[in-house]
Write an enzyme that holds these catalytic residues in place. Structure first.
Site, PDB file in Angstrom:
ATOM      1  N   GLU A 132       0.811  -1.211   0.000  1.00  0.00           N
ATOM      2  CA  GLU A 132       0.000   0.000   0.000  1.00  0.00           C
ATOM      3  C   GLU A 132       0.847   1.265   0.000  1.00  0.00           C
ATOM      4  OE1 GLU A 132      -3.034  -0.318  -0.661  1.00  0.00           O
ATOM      5  OE2 GLU A 132      -2.981  -2.497  -0.380  1.00  0.00           O
ATOM      6  N   GLU A 133       2.013   1.211   0.607  1.00  0.00           N
ATOM      7  CA  GLU A 133       2.844   2.417   0.682  1.00  0.00           C
ATOM      8  C   GLU A 133       3.517   2.736  -0.649  1.00  0.00           C
ATOM      9  OE1 GLU A 133       3.280   4.686   2.848  1.00  0.00           O
ATOM     10  OE2 GLU A 133       2.536   3.901   4.742  1.00  0.00           O
ATOM     11  N   SER A 134       4.091   1.731  -1.285  1.00  0.00           N
ATOM     12  CA  SER A 134       4.952   2.016  -2.441  1.00  0.00           C
ATOM     13  C   SER A 134       4.661   1.176  -3.677  1.00  0.00           C
ATOM     14  CB  SER A 134       6.419   1.788  -2.054  1.00  0.00           C
ATOM     15  OG  SER A 134       6.630   0.410  -1.754  1.00  0.00           O
ATOM     16  N   TYR A 189      -6.516   4.048   4.177  1.00  0.00           N
ATOM     17  CA  TYR A 189      -5.236   3.344   4.279  1.00  0.00           C
ATOM     18  C   TYR A 189      -5.355   2.137   5.205  1.00  0.00           C
ATOM     19  CZ  TYR A 189      -0.316   2.608   5.572  1.00  0.00           C
ATOM     20  OH  TYR A 189       0.919   2.060   5.830  1.00  0.00           O
TER      21      TYR A 189
END
Length: 205
Positions: free
Chosen positions: A87-89, A195
């Site tokens: 999810e972050e990158s 998120y």
């Protein structure tokens, strides 16, 4: 490749989805295949069902061995760290956000430098955060800190990772958790609320 993805989106079908993903992967465009597969599932393009090719591309296990090592060292569940990286990158070691977060776990430089000093492995320069191993070590360490601070609750730790632990501690004081799903739905920042949902869903997969 843009035209290929455009055609697959314009005329969606299970076969077209698989072909697009196979071509992108064969051409070394794994991140493009990942983004396309996520869109296929999210938008229901071509009736994805349980097509293994689509799901494997949407939920890859890139860096899995290093993720496992770093997760174990930080006492973090493997799947949670893998989900956070997704999810972050999107598994891009060179990822940079508009606010300056870097690498696989999208650490802010100030946070990363403090974590590295605390861990006894100080960073020499900010560019080290683009090294996948170094970034995963520090990201796992930070996620572990959030889990310990918030009593091992993955949802709350993910919220703190994204929105900041001070802010999350305030939310918990204002509204203690009685029903976790309800608490998540009432996270007051859209980005953090979405998120948390995405990280938990990805970890489940």
């Amino acid at each position: 490749f843009t035209e290929l993805v455009g055609l697959a989106r314009r005329y969606p079908s299970p076969h077209g989805n698989r072909v697009a993903i196979e071509v992108l992967n064969a051409a070394g465009e794994g991140r493009a295949a990942h983004r396309f597969a996520r869109a296929v599932i999210r938008e229901g393009l071509g009736g994805t069902g349980h097509d293994p090719a689509v799901w494997s591309a949407a939920f890859p296990v890139h860096f899995a061995e290093e993720v496992a090592r770093c997760a174990d060292a930080a006492s973090v569940p493997h799947g949670l760290l893998q989900a956070l990286v997704r999810e972050e990158s999107g598994f891009d070691p060179a990822a940079r956000s508009h606010v300056g977060a870097l690498g696989l776990t999208q650490l802010m430089p100030r946070t990363a430098f403090a974590l590295a000093r605390e861990k006894g492995m100080p960073l020499k320069h900010v560019g080290e955060l683009l090294d996948s191993r170094r970034n995963l070590q520090l990201g796992a360490f930070y996620l572990g800190q959030m889990l310990r601070r918030f009593e091992g609750q993955p949802a709350v730790a993910a919220a703190a990772y994204n929105g900041g632990p001070t802010r999350v501690a305030r939310w918990l004081k204002e509204k203690p958790i009685e029903d976790l799903e309800e608490w998540i739905e009432e996270i007051p920042i859209d980005e953090t609320r979405n998120y948390v949902k995405d990280v938990l869903a990805s970890a489940d997969v």
